[in-house]
Design an enzyme around this catalytic site. Structure first.
Site, PDB file in Angstrom:
ATOM      1  N   ILE A  20      33.464  46.112  57.017  1.00  0.00           N
ATOM      2  CA  ILE A  20      32.432  46.741  56.462  1.00  0.00           C
ATOM      3  C   ILE A  20      30.892  46.600  57.192  1.00  0.00           C
ATOM      4  O   ILE A  20      30.739  47.204  57.698  1.00  0.00           O
ATOM      5  CB  ILE A  20      31.659  47.126  55.173  1.00  0.00           C
ATOM      6  CG1 ILE A  20      32.740  48.045  54.289  1.00  0.00           C
ATOM      7  CG2 ILE A  20      30.737  47.691  54.835  1.00  0.00           C
ATOM      8  CD1 ILE A  20      32.641  48.187  53.070  1.00  0.00           C
ATOM      9  N   TYR A 172      33.048  37.582  40.425  1.00  0.00           N
ATOM     10  CA  TYR A 172      33.283  39.252  41.115  1.00  0.00           C
ATOM     11  C   TYR A 172      31.541  39.325  40.961  1.00  0.00           C
ATOM     12  O   TYR A 172      30.759  39.843  41.363  1.00  0.00           O
ATOM     13  CB  TYR A 172      34.131  39.469  41.595  1.00  0.00           C
ATOM     14  CG  TYR A 172      33.477  40.042  43.151  1.00  0.00           C
ATOM     15  CD1 TYR A 172      33.323  40.029  44.183  1.00  0.00           C
ATOM     16  CD2 TYR A 172      34.000  42.227  42.746  1.00  0.00           C
ATOM     17  CE1 TYR A 172      33.073  40.518  45.441  1.00  0.00           C
ATOM     18  CE2 TYR A 172      33.125  42.557  43.834  1.00  0.00           C
ATOM     19  CZ  TYR A 172      33.255  42.162  44.625  1.00  0.00           C
ATOM     20  OH  TYR A 172      32.886  43.123  45.841  1.00  0.00           O
ATOM     21  N   THR A 200      39.140  46.708  53.122  1.00  0.00           N
ATOM     22  CA  THR A 200      38.876  44.755  53.610  1.00  0.00           C
ATOM     23  C   THR A 200      38.940  43.517  52.669  1.00  0.00           C
ATOM     24  O   THR A 200      40.119  44.631  52.088  1.00  0.00           O
ATOM     25  CB  THR A 200      37.114  44.881  53.130  1.00  0.00           C
ATOM     26  OG1 THR A 200      36.931  44.756  51.812  1.00  0.00           O
ATOM     27  CG2 THR A 200      35.872  46.269  53.495  1.00  0.00           C
TER      28      THR A 200
END
Length: 269
Positions: A20, A172, A200
Site C-alpha cells: 500500500i 500486531y 500485502t
C-alpha cells in the site's frame, strides 16, 4: 475518486517500498506531489523511486528516497532530523510502515516488542519530531494507516512488550490499536484509516483473500487531499468515517498511551 492536484504538496510516506505504501507514493506522485519515500534501507527506497519512474514515467525530481530501520529508534531520529532540515514545510505524513509480528516474541535493540516498535512507537517518535515541519495551515495532517484488527486488541499496560503472554496476532493488533489511539492526540491533526484487506505481506494475519494494494492506497491518498476536511482522531474504514473501537476515543487512553510512549522513546525525542 476525483483526481486532485497536489503539485504544491510534500508528503512523506513510510514503508513506501512495497504494498500500500508503494501504491500510495505512486498515486500521490501522479497527482504532482513531491513524495519522500521511506524504506528500511536507503537502497530499497531508491530502488522503489527508480521503479516508479521506470513504470509510471514520473518525474524523478519529485521522488526522494530515505532510509531508516524502524527497529532502531536512533535511525528514526536521524530520519526526522534530515526531513526537518531538507523539507521544513511538510504537508502530510503517512504513517504506513508495518511488520507482521513474528511467530516468536522478539525484542528490538531498544528493548521493545518488534511490532509495537515498528508499527507504533517509531511512528510516534517520527510524528513528534516532525511536528515543527508539519504545516499548520490548511491541509497539514498525519494519516495513520491502521487496521480493522485494532477492534480485537487491548493495550497491555502492565506488560506492553508482551513478555508474559505473547501471540503474534495479539501483538500486531495491539500495535494497530495504539496507532489508532495516537490519531486522537491533540498535538497534530491526524486521522487513521483501515484501507481494506489488501494483497500485502500482512495478508496472512487476516486469514482471508485481499484486494489489490492500489485499491487500498486510494483510501489513503484521499485523506491526503487538503480539500478533504478532517476531524482530529477520526477513523475511516476505507472511504467511510466510522467509530473506532470505543477505547480509541477515550481521552484517558490517549493520555496514558502518550505517557507510555514518551517513556519508551525518551532517549530519542
Amino acid at each position: 475518486m476525483s483526481v486532485f492536484d497536489l503539485s504544491s504538496r510534500t508528503v512523506l510516506v513510510t514503508g513506501a517500498t512495497s504494498g500500500i505504501g508503494y501504491e500510495t507514493a505512486r498515486q500521490l506522485a501522479e497527482r504532482g506531489a513531491t513524495v519522500l519515500l521511506h524504506g528500511r534501507t536507503i537502497e530499497e527506497a531508491l530502488a522503489a523511486a527508480d521503479a516508479l519512474v521506470a513504470t509510471s514515467g514520473l518525474d524523478a525530481a519529485r521522488l526522494i528516497g530515505l532510509g531508516a530501520d524502524f527497529a532502531r529508534l536512533e535511525e528514526v531520529e536521524a530520519l526526522a532530523r534530515r526531513v526537518v532540515a531538507d523539507h521544513p514545510h511538510l504537508d502530510v505524513l503517512v504513517n504506513n510502515a508495518a511488520t507482521a509480528a513474528p511467530e516468536r516474541h522478539t525484542l528490538t535493540a531498544d528493548g521493545n516488542e518488534l511490532a509495537f516498535q515498528v508499527n507504533f512507537l517509531a511512528h510516534y517518535l517520527l510524528t513528534c519530531l516532525l511536528e515543527p515541519a508539519i504545516t499548520s495551515g490548511v491541509g497539514g495532517r498525519v494519516v495513520n494507516v491502521s487496521s480493522s484488527l485494532h477492534r480485537t486488541a487491548s493495550i497491555q499496560w502492565s506488560d506492553p512488550q508482551r513478555a508474559r503472554r505473547y501471540s503474534r496476532l495479539a501483538a500486531y493488533a495491539q500495535s494497530q490499536l495504539a496507532l489508532t489511539v495516537f490519531a486522537a492526540d491533540p498535538r497534530v491533526a491526524a486521522v487513521s484509516v483501515h484501507p481494506g484487506v489488501c494483497e500485502t505481506g500482512l495478508l496472512p494475519l487476516y486469514g482471508v483473500e485481499g484486494g489489490p494494494a492500489a485499491e487500498g492506497a486510494t483510501h489513503v491518498v484521499r485523506l491526503c487531499d487538503p480539500a478533504v476536511e478532517i476531524v482530529n482522531g477520526a477513523y475511516y474504514d476505507r472511504d467511510q468515517r466510522v467509530d473506532p473501537a470505543p477505547v480509541a476515543a477515550e481521552d484517558r487512553t490517549v493520555k496514558r498511551l502518550s505517557k507510555l510512549a514518551d517513556e519508551l522513546v525518551a532517549h530519542h525525542a
